[in-house]
Design an enzyme around this catalytic site. Sequence first.
Site, PDB file in Angstrom:
ATOM      1  CG  HIS A 246     -19.300-163.663 -27.782  1.00 46.15           C
ATOM      2  ND1 HIS A 246     -19.397-163.528 -26.607  1.00 46.15           N
ATOM      3  CD2 HIS A 246     -20.372-162.422 -28.365  1.00 46.15           C
ATOM      4  CE1 HIS A 246     -20.298-163.465 -25.803  1.00 46.15           C
ATOM      5  NE2 HIS A 246     -21.069-161.833 -27.236  1.00 46.15           N
TER       6      HIS A 246
ATOM      7  CD  GLU B 265     -25.105-157.370 -30.140  1.00 46.88           C
ATOM      8  OE1 GLU B 265     -25.953-157.255 -31.549  1.00 46.88           O
ATOM      9  OE2 GLU B 265     -24.997-158.330 -29.667  1.00 46.88           O
TER      10      GLU B 265
END
Length: 199
Positions: A8, A77
């Site tokens: 990202h 994450e």
Amino acid sequence: MRIFLVRHGQTAANASGLFYGSTDVPLTPLGIEQSTRVAGLLAEVAFSQVLSSQLTRAQQTAELIVPITGFDPRLNEMDFGRWEMRHFSDIAEEEPEAWQRWIDDWQNATPTDGEPFTHFAERVKAVAEELALRKEPGDMLIVAHQGVLSLLLAHWLRMPTESLWHFPFKQDAYTMVENRDGFMVLRVFNDRSPFRAEE
């Protein structure tokens, strides 16, 4: 099957050097610019499947590359618990024993009220193993996070877990792994050149 891995784009937490994983933060203007640049690099790829983590920063990045995406929470994450959105120097000062345990044995220590690293690694490993078994042709895009992508790559290359530190994924580049009947070949890493379909 070719699997393209994209980290990202930048977030404000990245820019500030904060610990964060599960905190859902959006891209910065620079992060949007980075992701848009990667979209241009991959413009010739006709993705048959797109997966991202369910966190906003990954979904924003994915949607800038391919408008329709799916998500898998196993690609999120690691959850750093009470360490989320804090600088490592503050954690070391306020929780010195917990921080030292993490420094000494990060694979077995757990951030205060956070996710054990072993749990995080196992859920990412499960995704890696599933993808290695895929035999259909086509190109897949995965948009996720530094920890997730580096664990995927380490597992595919049959390297020990601690090898994840060898793969610093950039936020304005793409990586491509080729699945040859379950044998994973790293073709490009942190590439910033346009991908040509004939490659």
